[in-house]
Design an enzyme around this catalytic site. Structure first.
Site, PDB file in Angstrom:
ATOM      1  N   GLY A 161       8.691  -5.930   1.143  1.00  0.00           N
ATOM      2  CA  GLY A 161       7.472  -6.383   0.267  1.00  0.00           C
ATOM      3  C   GLY A 161       8.066  -7.291  -0.496  1.00  0.00           C
ATOM      4  CD  GLU A 215      17.203  15.950  22.846  1.00  0.00           C
ATOM      5  OE1 GLU A 215      17.896  15.760  21.166  1.00  0.00           O
ATOM      6  OE2 GLU A 215      18.003  15.176  23.826  1.00  0.00           O
ATOM      7  CG  ASP A 240      23.200  11.468  21.017  1.00  0.00           C
ATOM      8  OD1 ASP A 240      22.789  11.276  20.593  1.00  0.00           O
ATOM      9  OD2 ASP A 240      22.801  12.284  22.050  1.00  0.00           O
ATOM     10  CB  THR A 272       6.257 -11.912   2.342  1.00  0.00           C
ATOM     11  OG1 THR A 272       7.710 -12.378   3.106  1.00  0.00           O
ATOM     12  CG2 THR A 272       5.891 -13.268   2.231  1.00  0.00           C
TER      13      THR A 272
HETATM   14  P1  ADP Z   1       9.638  -8.190   3.627  1.00  0.00           P
HETATM   15  O1  ADP Z   1       9.075 -10.136   2.823  1.00  0.00           O
HETATM   16  O2  ADP Z   1      10.565  -7.701   2.497  1.00  0.00           O
HETATM   17  O3  ADP Z   1       9.888  -8.382   4.570  1.00  0.00           O
HETATM   18  P2  ADP Z   1       6.729  -8.323   3.238  1.00  0.00           P
HETATM   19  O4  ADP Z   1       6.275  -8.458   2.107  1.00  0.00           O
HETATM   20  O5  ADP Z   1       6.569  -9.335   4.797  1.00  0.00           O
HETATM   21  O6  ADP Z   1       8.243  -7.382   3.740  1.00  0.00           O
HETATM   22  O7  ADP Z   1       6.105  -6.647   4.503  1.00  0.00           O
HETATM   23  C1  ADP Z   1       4.969  -6.971   5.536  1.00  0.00           C
HETATM   24  C2  ADP Z   1       3.823  -5.958   5.239  1.00  0.00           C
HETATM   25  O8  ADP Z   1       4.636  -4.994   4.917  1.00  0.00           O
HETATM   26  C3  ADP Z   1       3.185  -6.265   4.316  1.00  0.00           C
HETATM   27  O9  ADP Z   1       1.767  -7.496   4.566  1.00  0.00           O
HETATM   28  C4  ADP Z   1       2.819  -5.360   3.799  1.00  0.00           C
HETATM   29  O10 ADP Z   1       1.164  -4.952   4.704  1.00  0.00           O
HETATM   30  C5  ADP Z   1       3.831  -4.392   4.266  1.00  0.00           C
HETATM   31  N1  ADP Z   1       3.737  -4.603   2.625  1.00  0.00           N
HETATM   32  C6  ADP Z   1       5.614  -3.947   2.452  1.00  0.00           C
HETATM   33  N2  ADP Z   1       6.127  -2.963   1.566  1.00  0.00           N
HETATM   34  C7  ADP Z   1       5.471  -3.006   0.683  1.00  0.00           C
HETATM   35  C8  ADP Z   1       4.251  -2.647   0.061  1.00  0.00           C
HETATM   36  N3  ADP Z   1       5.562  -2.346  -1.128  1.00  0.00           N
HETATM   37  N4  ADP Z   1       3.801  -2.446  -0.819  1.00  0.00           N
HETATM   38  C9  ADP Z   1       1.852  -1.867  -0.273  1.00  0.00           C
HETATM   39  N5  ADP Z   1       2.606  -2.781   1.380  1.00  0.00           N
HETATM   40  C10 ADP Z   1       3.749  -3.794   1.879  1.00  0.00           C
HETATM   41 MG    MG Z   2       9.083 -11.316   4.538  1.00  0.00          MG
END
Ligand code: ADP
Ligand code: MG
Length: 585
Positions: free
Chosen positions: A180, A397, A478, A182
């Site tokens: 999250g 398994e 494995d 971005t």
């Molecule tokens: P990162 O930039 O860390 O790789 P992103 O922000 O691009 O990850 O996350 C990708 C998607 O995952 C977001 O658009 C959202 O839909 C979901 N997501 C990731 N983290 C969260 C969070 N903490 N809460 C809600 N949605 C999230």
């Molecule tokens: Mg990102």
């Protein structure tokens, strides 16, 4: 040519003497004379046509024709052929022209890319009205708290500047992919109502030296116009690596780009209303100059969500989906240890797709279960497996599941299945990862040894049930997984009798640079063979431990395999019910 196109003459039916006779007797309406081709085309009065060979420059035909007033056309075929020739050369010329134009065009593209430094192709995205808010980000309370301050910087800088405080210029978000980062950066822009200029750092890096640097200048000059605003640089590690390291080309370009970035960061005045947020999952390789005070001096960790975080993220993403009332998101949070926010969003999305495929109105547990299987185990295939192979797979398994239950408790087993899935050899035993290990990133020697024993348990079961000579390569993945762990234990973590030494012979870290090769040569041959012996030793002891565990639980092993062969899947509940009272630890 005009005439020719009106008639089509077949090859001669009549002879030269027939022709002379026909001219005399007035049967012929017109003659087309082709001296070069040494033939005449003849149109008879009855409409027939003919093509008759003559002598080169035949005067007799000409005389006879004029005597009898036959319409005579001489076709200067040298003109004709020269026309054809010039036509061909015109064609060649055109092809040549087109080729030159194409070459020039691509060269000029190249030239404009070199000379224009990609100026007209701005690679960054500007969003003026960001719709993301903090309520869209779940399970990251600490990061959110720290970032709330940034919003005040953007909205009301005077609050700080009046006190003589400098507003920070750069914030570095650190965390694994999909957690999250971005999203958080967007939420800050959305909450503060400022434009969001974003670029992936990999976009800076181009073939030509100087392009990256000019793109950095571009985005900063655009930011100055739009201030207050946020510049977001994703994956900053791709340009921000420690300088003066690494091999091969592209280095100069990267260094120049990074230098430009540092210059720009220093270049915009304090409190100018621009905040640069960057994201990375490799903070360890970043250039120390980037992390210096006054640049990215705020670092915020964005971790994988814990149980509560996962539940919140699931509920954020379920808002837009028709979830059935009896779905307990807490339960699904407990089944998704180690999932990132993006994984969880994907889980609900896949569930919705599954639901739509079934033409149900609401997403229920069954849909989520299927989506989880698809994400973690892979798609089901209709591969046909013989009963004998099924049995081998089932023992593999169940063996793993029993050793996991002995080592990490009955609850560690989530699901056992022998339904064929794409990408797996045979079946799959889904184990719950340890929440503690995931959140702290620390793992004990004991846990690693358990992991090795569990990984080798498939092989152990085959040895016990089918005998040493009947084993298959069913557990190939494995075994390689186990060997990797053992190697890391010995050469990285100092978990073996060789002692606390780190031998980083992997070349994966080649860019961090300072002399992977030097390290290699500083190790004695003798040490290498001790390492190998130790790796073999730990692997063998672990296999024997697994064999012991399964010997003790042979009754349970056979019973669970029977169930698995009948039902193809044993879920958490059934496993617990069948195992709890009988497991011999
Ligand atoms: P990162 O930039 O860390 O790789 P992103 O922000 O691009 O990850 O996350 C990708 C998607 O995952 C977001 O658009 C959202 O839909 C979901 N997501 C990731 N983290 C969260 C969070 N903490 N809460 C809600 N949605 C999230
Ligand atoms: Mg990102």
């Amino acid at each position: 040519m005009f005439l020719k196109s009106n008639f089509s003459y077949s090859n001669s039916n009549s002879s030269y003497s027939d022709l002379l006779l026909d001219i005399d007797s007035g049967n012929i309406q017109a003659i087309y004379f082709y001296p070069r081709r040494r033939e005449v085309n003849v149109l008879y009065k009855n409409g027939e046509k003919d093509k008759i060979p003559i002598l080169y420059n035949d005067q007799l035909i000409l005389e006879k024709a004029s005597e009898n007033k036959v319409e005579l056309t001489v076709n200067n075929s040298s003109k004709e052929s020269s026309a054809a020739n010039s036509f061909a050369s015109l064609g060649l010329f055109l092809i040549f022209l087109v080729a030159i134009v194409l070459i020039l065009k691509s060269t000029s593209n190249l030239a404009s890319r070199v000379l224009g430094f990609g100026k007209n192709k701005s690679k960054f995205i500007t969003i003026e009205d960001v719709e993301t808010r903090f309520e869209d980000v779940a399970g990251l309370p600490e990061a959110e708290e720290e970032l709330k301050e940034v919003i005040t910087f953007l909205k009301d800088p005077t609050k700080y500047t009046n006190l003589g405080a400098k507003v920070p210029k750069g914030v570095l978000l650190i965390g694994p992919p999909g957690t999250g980062k971005t999203l958080l950066a967007k939420a800050i822009a959305g909450e503060s109502g400022v434009p969001f200029l974003s670029i992936a750092a990999s976009e800076f890096v181009e073939l030509f030296v100087g392009v990256g640097a000019s793109r950095v200048r571009d985005i900063f000059s655009s930011a100055k116009e739009k201030s207050p605003c946020i510049i977001f640089i994703d994956e900053i590690d791709s340009i921000g690596r420690q300088r003066g390291s690494g091999f091969g080309g592209g280095n100069d370009e990267r260094e120049q780009t990074l230098n430009q970035l540092l210059t720009e960061l220093d270049g915009f005045p304090d409190n100018s209303g621009i905040i640069v947020i960057a994201a990375t999952n490799r903070p360890d390789i970043l250039d120390s100059a980037l992390l210096r005070a006054g640049r990215f001096d705020r670092k915020i960790e964005v971790m994988l969500p814990d149980l509560d975080g996962r539940k919140k993220i699931l509920s954020v993403h379920s808002l837009s989906k028709p979830l059935s009332n009896n779905v307990d998101l807490g339960y699904w949070a407990s089944r998704t240890v180690g999932f990132s926010g993006a994984d969880l969003a994907n889980l609900l999305n896949e569930s919705a797709i599954h639901c739509a495929r079934e033409e149900s109105k609401f997403i229920n547990d069954f849909h989520i279960e299927n989506a989880l299987d698809k994400i973690t185990i892979g798609l089901r295939t209709s591969k046909i497996v013989s009963p004998n192979m099924k049995k081998i797979i089932a023992y593999n398994e169940v063996g793993r599941a029993i050793v996991s239950a002995v080592k990490n408790g009955v609850d560690s087993v989530d699901k056992i299945t022998i339904l064929p899935r794409s990408g797996t050899l045979g079946g799959y035993t889904k184990l719950n990862p340890d929440e503690d290990v995931i959140s702290s990133g620390l793992i004990s020697k004991k846990s690693l040894l358990s992991k090795i024993e569990i990984a080798l348990a498939g092989r152990a079961a085959e040895i016990i049930v089918f005998g040493e000579n009947e084993i298959t390569q069913c557990s190939i993945n494995d075994i390689s997984y186990a060997t990797n762990i053992v190697r890391e234990m010995v050469t990285k973590y100092g978990f073996s009798i060789i002692g606390p030494i780190s031998i980083d012979s992997e070349t994966g870290d080649i860019f961090i640079g300072d002399g992977v090769f030097k390290k290699k040569s500083s190790i004695a041959e003798n040490t290498y063979s001790r390492i190998d012996n130790e790796i073999i030793n730990i692997s063998k002891v672990s296999l024997n431990n697994s064999i012991d565990i399964l010997y003790k639980n042979r009754f349970l092993l056979d019973k669970l395999v029977d169930i698995l062969l009948n039902q193809e899947t044993i879920d958490k509940r059934i496993f617990k019910k069948e195992t709890s009272d009988f497991l011999k630890v």
